[in-house]
Design a protein around this motif. Structure first.
Motif, PDB file in Angstrom:
ATOM      1  N   THR A  88      26.388  74.357 -43.189  1.00 52.00           N
ATOM      2  CA  THR A  88      27.412  73.444 -42.818  1.00 52.00           C
ATOM      3  C   THR A  88      28.446  73.927 -42.956  1.00 52.00           C
ATOM      4  OG1 THR A  88      26.604  71.530 -43.968  1.00 52.00           O
ATOM      5  CG2 THR A  88      28.779  71.240 -44.240  1.00 52.00           C
ATOM      6  N   ALA A  89      29.321  74.864 -42.977  1.00 55.73           N
ATOM      7  CA  ALA A  89      30.545  76.227 -42.866  1.00 55.73           C
ATOM      8  C   ALA A  89      30.373  76.250 -42.040  1.00 55.73           C
ATOM      9  CB  ALA A  89      30.399  77.049 -44.365  1.00 55.73           C
ATOM     10  N   TYR A 165      46.932  77.185 -45.960  1.00 53.67           N
ATOM     11  CA  TYR A 165      46.971  77.697 -44.707  1.00 53.67           C
ATOM     12  C   TYR A 165      47.242  76.626 -43.025  1.00 53.67           C
ATOM     13  CZ  TYR A 165      44.088  81.160 -46.903  1.00 53.67           C
ATOM     14  OH  TYR A 165      43.926  82.546 -47.622  1.00 53.67           O
ATOM     15  N   SER A 166      47.341  75.438 -43.072  1.00 48.91           N
ATOM     16  CA  SER A 166      47.740  74.195 -42.604  1.00 48.91           C
ATOM     17  C   SER A 166      46.540  73.813 -41.658  1.00 48.91           C
ATOM     18  CB  SER A 166      49.490  74.871 -41.713  1.00 48.91           C
ATOM     19  OG  SER A 166      49.680  74.895 -42.774  1.00 48.91           O
ATOM     20  N   ASP A 167      45.444  74.592 -42.264  1.00 45.27           N
ATOM     21  CA  ASP A 167      44.344  74.248 -41.680  1.00 45.27           C
ATOM     22  C   ASP A 167      43.023  73.545 -42.401  1.00 45.27           C
ATOM     23  OD1 ASP A 167      41.641  74.722 -39.933  1.00 45.27           O
ATOM     24  OD2 ASP A 167      42.394  76.570 -39.629  1.00 45.27           O
ATOM     25  N   ALA A 168      43.102  72.368 -42.518  1.00 44.19           N
ATOM     26  CA  ALA A 168      42.230  72.115 -42.982  1.00 44.19           C
ATOM     27  C   ALA A 168      40.092  72.268 -42.657  1.00 44.19           C
ATOM     28  CB  ALA A 168      42.061  70.614 -42.966  1.00 44.19           C
ATOM     29  N   LYS A 169      40.304  72.739 -41.823  1.00 41.66           N
ATOM     30  CA  LYS A 169      38.735  72.400 -41.210  1.00 41.66           C
ATOM     31  C   LYS A 169      38.518  74.305 -41.965  1.00 41.66           C
ATOM     32  CE  LYS A 169      37.372  70.901 -36.898  1.00 41.66           C
ATOM     33  NZ  LYS A 169      37.194  70.917 -35.452  1.00 41.66           N
ATOM     34  N   LEU A 170      39.101  74.976 -42.559  1.00 42.75           N
ATOM     35  CA  LEU A 170      39.049  76.448 -42.543  1.00 42.75           C
ATOM     36  C   LEU A 170      39.093  76.485 -44.597  1.00 42.75           C
ATOM     37  CD1 LEU A 170      39.439  79.360 -43.012  1.00 42.75           C
ATOM     38  CD2 LEU A 170      41.664  79.135 -43.599  1.00 42.75           C
ATOM     39  N   ALA A 171      40.005  75.404 -44.669  1.00 44.08           N
ATOM     40  CA  ALA A 171      39.645  75.016 -46.253  1.00 44.08           C
ATOM     41  C   ALA A 171      38.548  74.983 -46.473  1.00 44.08           C
ATOM     42  CB  ALA A 171      41.086  73.776 -46.858  1.00 44.08           C
ATOM     43  N   TRP A 172      37.915  73.410 -45.651  1.00 41.48           N
ATOM     44  CA  TRP A 172      36.170  72.778 -46.506  1.00 41.48           C
ATOM     45  C   TRP A 172      35.600  74.001 -45.628  1.00 41.48           C
ATOM     46  CZ3 TRP A 172      35.701  68.880 -49.281  1.00 41.48           C
ATOM     47  CH2 TRP A 172      36.554  67.975 -49.602  1.00 41.48           C
ATOM     48  N   GLN A 173      36.041  74.928 -44.700  1.00 44.20           N
ATOM     49  CA  GLN A 173      35.072  76.185 -44.784  1.00 44.20           C
ATOM     50  C   GLN A 173      34.522  76.685 -45.736  1.00 44.20           C
ATOM     51  OE1 GLN A 173      36.471  77.099 -41.057  1.00 44.20           O
ATOM     52  NE2 GLN A 173      34.176  77.662 -39.865  1.00 44.20           N
ATOM     53  N   ILE A 174      35.677  76.616 -46.699  1.00 49.47           N
ATOM     54  CA  ILE A 174      35.508  77.752 -47.613  1.00 49.47           C
ATOM     55  C   ILE A 174      35.168  76.524 -48.614  1.00 49.47           C
ATOM     56  CG2 ILE A 174      36.906  78.674 -49.924  1.00 49.47           C
ATOM     57  CD1 ILE A 174      38.779  79.719 -47.628  1.00 49.47           C
ATOM     58  N   ILE A 175      34.765  75.913 -48.917  1.00 47.84           N
ATOM     59  CA  ILE A 175      34.386  74.634 -50.090  1.00 47.84           C
ATOM     60  C   ILE A 175      33.493  74.827 -49.581  1.00 47.84           C
ATOM     61  CG2 ILE A 175      34.809  72.360 -51.008  1.00 47.84           C
ATOM     62  CD1 ILE A 175      37.245  74.128 -52.218  1.00 47.84           C
ATOM     63  N   PHE A 176      32.232  74.535 -49.440  1.00 46.75           N
ATOM     64  CA  PHE A 176      30.901  74.593 -48.987  1.00 46.75           C
ATOM     65  C   PHE A 176      30.525  76.462 -48.837  1.00 46.75           C
ATOM     66  CE2 PHE A 176      32.303  70.661 -46.654  1.00 46.75           C
ATOM     67  CZ  PHE A 176      30.901  69.339 -47.099  1.00 46.75           C
ATOM     68  N   LEU A 177      31.152  76.958 -48.616  1.00 45.77           N
ATOM     69  CA  LEU A 177      30.336  78.286 -48.704  1.00 45.77           C
ATOM     70  C   LEU A 177      30.541  78.406 -50.406  1.00 45.77           C
ATOM     71  CD1 LEU A 177      32.543  80.959 -45.937  1.00 45.77           C
ATOM     72  CD2 LEU A 177      29.759  80.673 -46.249  1.00 45.77           C
ATOM     73  N   ILE A 178      31.855  78.110 -51.101  1.00 46.27           N
ATOM     74  CA  ILE A 178      31.088  78.347 -52.209  1.00 46.27           C
ATOM     75  C   ILE A 178      30.092  77.115 -52.712  1.00 46.27           C
ATOM     76  CG2 ILE A 178      32.623  77.518 -54.604  1.00 46.27           C
ATOM     77  CD1 ILE A 178      35.363  78.021 -53.056  1.00 46.27           C
ATOM     78  N   PHE A 179      29.806  76.243 -52.421  1.00 48.65           N
ATOM     79  CA  PHE A 179      29.261  75.810 -52.591  1.00 48.65           C
ATOM     80  C   PHE A 179      27.591  76.577 -52.458  1.00 48.65           C
ATOM     81  CE2 PHE A 179      31.140  71.750 -51.949  1.00 48.65           C
ATOM     82  CZ  PHE A 179      30.747  70.731 -54.466  1.00 48.65           C
ATOM     83  N   ALA A 180      27.794  77.311 -51.093  1.00 47.96           N
ATOM     84  CA  ALA A 180      26.711  78.118 -51.251  1.00 47.96           C
ATOM     85  C   ALA A 180      26.331  78.948 -51.517  1.00 47.96           C
ATOM     86  CB  ALA A 180      26.631  77.894 -49.834  1.00 47.96           C
ATOM     87  N   ALA A 181      27.321  79.898 -52.112  1.00 52.77           N
ATOM     88  CA  ALA A 181      27.229  81.072 -53.175  1.00 52.77           C
ATOM     89  C   ALA A 181      27.092  80.668 -54.570  1.00 52.77           C
ATOM     90  CB  ALA A 181      28.339  82.052 -53.234  1.00 52.77           C
TER      91      ALA A 181
END
Length: 410
Positions: A88-89, A165-181
């Motif tokens: 997803t990320a 980072y002024s980048d919502a996509k990057l922010a939510w990529q990190i959130i889903f990577l946290i879920f994955a980890a």
């Protein structure tokens, strides 16, 4: 007693793990798609479909008993969730990201609902009745901690990352990577920490596959009971989808314009504390008064506080303390009123095949959230926020009327 036999080693982590994917696909997905720019109708329709696996999970619950062990299903489902959240990320930054993230989260919902079956089954098989009663409060607490972690901590962190980072996509990529980890680590941890238990495999599971369904629908007055299960949360099913969108939406669109960080604190922390307190006090209240005397009051407690959202939409107040108080009260009422629903499901499920019957009840509970949630975005777009919140309260009338006719036992 060795390390694996100590219940505190696996019960808290197992139910923390149970809450993570459910919150990701059913709650955080709403915020994610709103931040990504989808309209309210699309968000409500798409994310409500994620309830489908919980709706139909009784259909494959016997399969988890026929093949492999509960421990196998727990660890493999946690691993699958980890993989799907990582994918997803990845897709968030790709072309056609909406389609592919929806597919990933929908598959994660199936893995999560299967994990629920296995985890609850493992809990029942690993503990005797006294231990089950002793540990139930702790397991529920850690499930709710996962809710606070996701709806509060991660939403707040997403807002922080977006601002940094002024980048919502990057922010939510990190959130889903946290879920994955987290899910990957929990899968590995439970591979070694879950105790070995004796799980009987019997041909009876296959032979009597349809028996629990048959006996459930043969219960006296079951049609009215099913309708009641479907409409009890008709109001809340729609409010749950629209409330976070309303809190995030711009002032010119009728929302309150909160930041993701504010939403994480108000809706994900203060609101969840209200939900937990309401649930605890609701359980105490209904244990003393009984369902017959409590039900109508609990229907009112569940639905009338929704009018606070009408007030917020009418005034569009920017007073963060007032918003927090009203969200707290609404969630407190939800927690308080929902206890009657849980007790009623237990009453319907009592007798032979009680576990399977309860699973069927939870399927109707999921349908009662999924179906109204799917058209809530359309209704909000049609009515606007103010009238929508009045309409939501009026949706409580059918359940209040039906409560006069259904059979209740104390």
């Amino acid at each position: 007693m060795n390390f694996k036999q100590k219940n505190y080693v696996w019960i808290p982590s197992l139910y923390f793990a149970e809450g993570l994917p459910y919150m990701a696909v059913s709650v955080l997905s709403v915020i994610f798609y709103k931040v990504m720019g989808l309209n309210n109708s699309e968000i409500a329709l798409y994310t409500s479909s994620f309830y489908l696996p919980w709706l139909i999970k009784p259909l494959w619950s016997p399969i988890t008993e026929m093949f492999k062990t509960s421990k196998f299903w727990i660890t493999i489902c946690q691993g699958i969730c980890a993989f799907l959240f990582a994918i997803t990320a990845y897709f968030i930054s790709q072309e056609n990201w909406i389609r592919y993230t929806l597919i990933c989260l929908w598959l994660a919902a199936f893995a999560s609902s299967t994990h629920d079956i296995a985890a609850d089954g493992f809990y029942i098989k690993a503990l005797d009745k006294d231990s089950q009663a002793f540990w139930v409060g702790i397991r529920n607490t850690f499930y709710r901690i996962s809710m606070i972690f996701c709806q509060g901590g991660l939403v707040f962190f997403a807002g922080f990352l977006t601002e940094k980072y002024s980048d919502a996509k990057l922010a939510w990529q990190i959130i889903f990577l946290i879920f994955a980890a987290l899910m990957a680590l929990l899968s590995i941890y439970h591979r070694f920490s879950l105790p070995k238990i004796q799980e009987e495999k019997s041909e009876k599971v296959n032979k009597n596959f349809f028996t629990p369904f048959k006996t459930f629908f043969q219960k006296k007055g079951i049609l009215l009971s099913i309708i009641f299960l479907l409409i009890y949360r008709l109001s809340e099913a729609q409010l749950t989808k629209i409330a976070p969108i309303f809190l995030l939406d711009n002032l010119e669109n009728g929302g309150l314009g909160l930041s993701q960080s504010d939403l994480g604190i108000i809706n994900g922390t203060i609101g969840l504390i209200g939900l937990i307190l309401g649930g605890v006090l609701g359980g105490i209240f209904i244990s003393k008064k009984g369902l017959n005397k409590s039900l109508m009051l609990m229907i009112l407690a569940l639905n009338l506080p929704d009018l606070f959202y009408f007030f917020l939409a009418l005034t569009q107040t920017q007073n963060i303390y007032l918003i927090s108080l009203m969200v707290f009260i609404e969630q407190f009422g939800y927690g308080f009123g929902f206890t009657a629903y849980t007790i009623y499901m237990m009453q319907i499920s009592s007798g032979e095949n009680s576990a399977s019957h309860y699973a069927v009840c939870t399927a109707f509970m999921a349908a009662g959230m999924m179906i109204p949630g799917m058209f809530s975005g359309f209704m909000q777009s049609l009515l606007g926020y103010k009238i929508f919140f009045v309409y939501v309260v009026l949706c409580a009338i059918p359940s209040a009327i039906l409560a006069l006719y259904i059979k209740k036992n104390d």
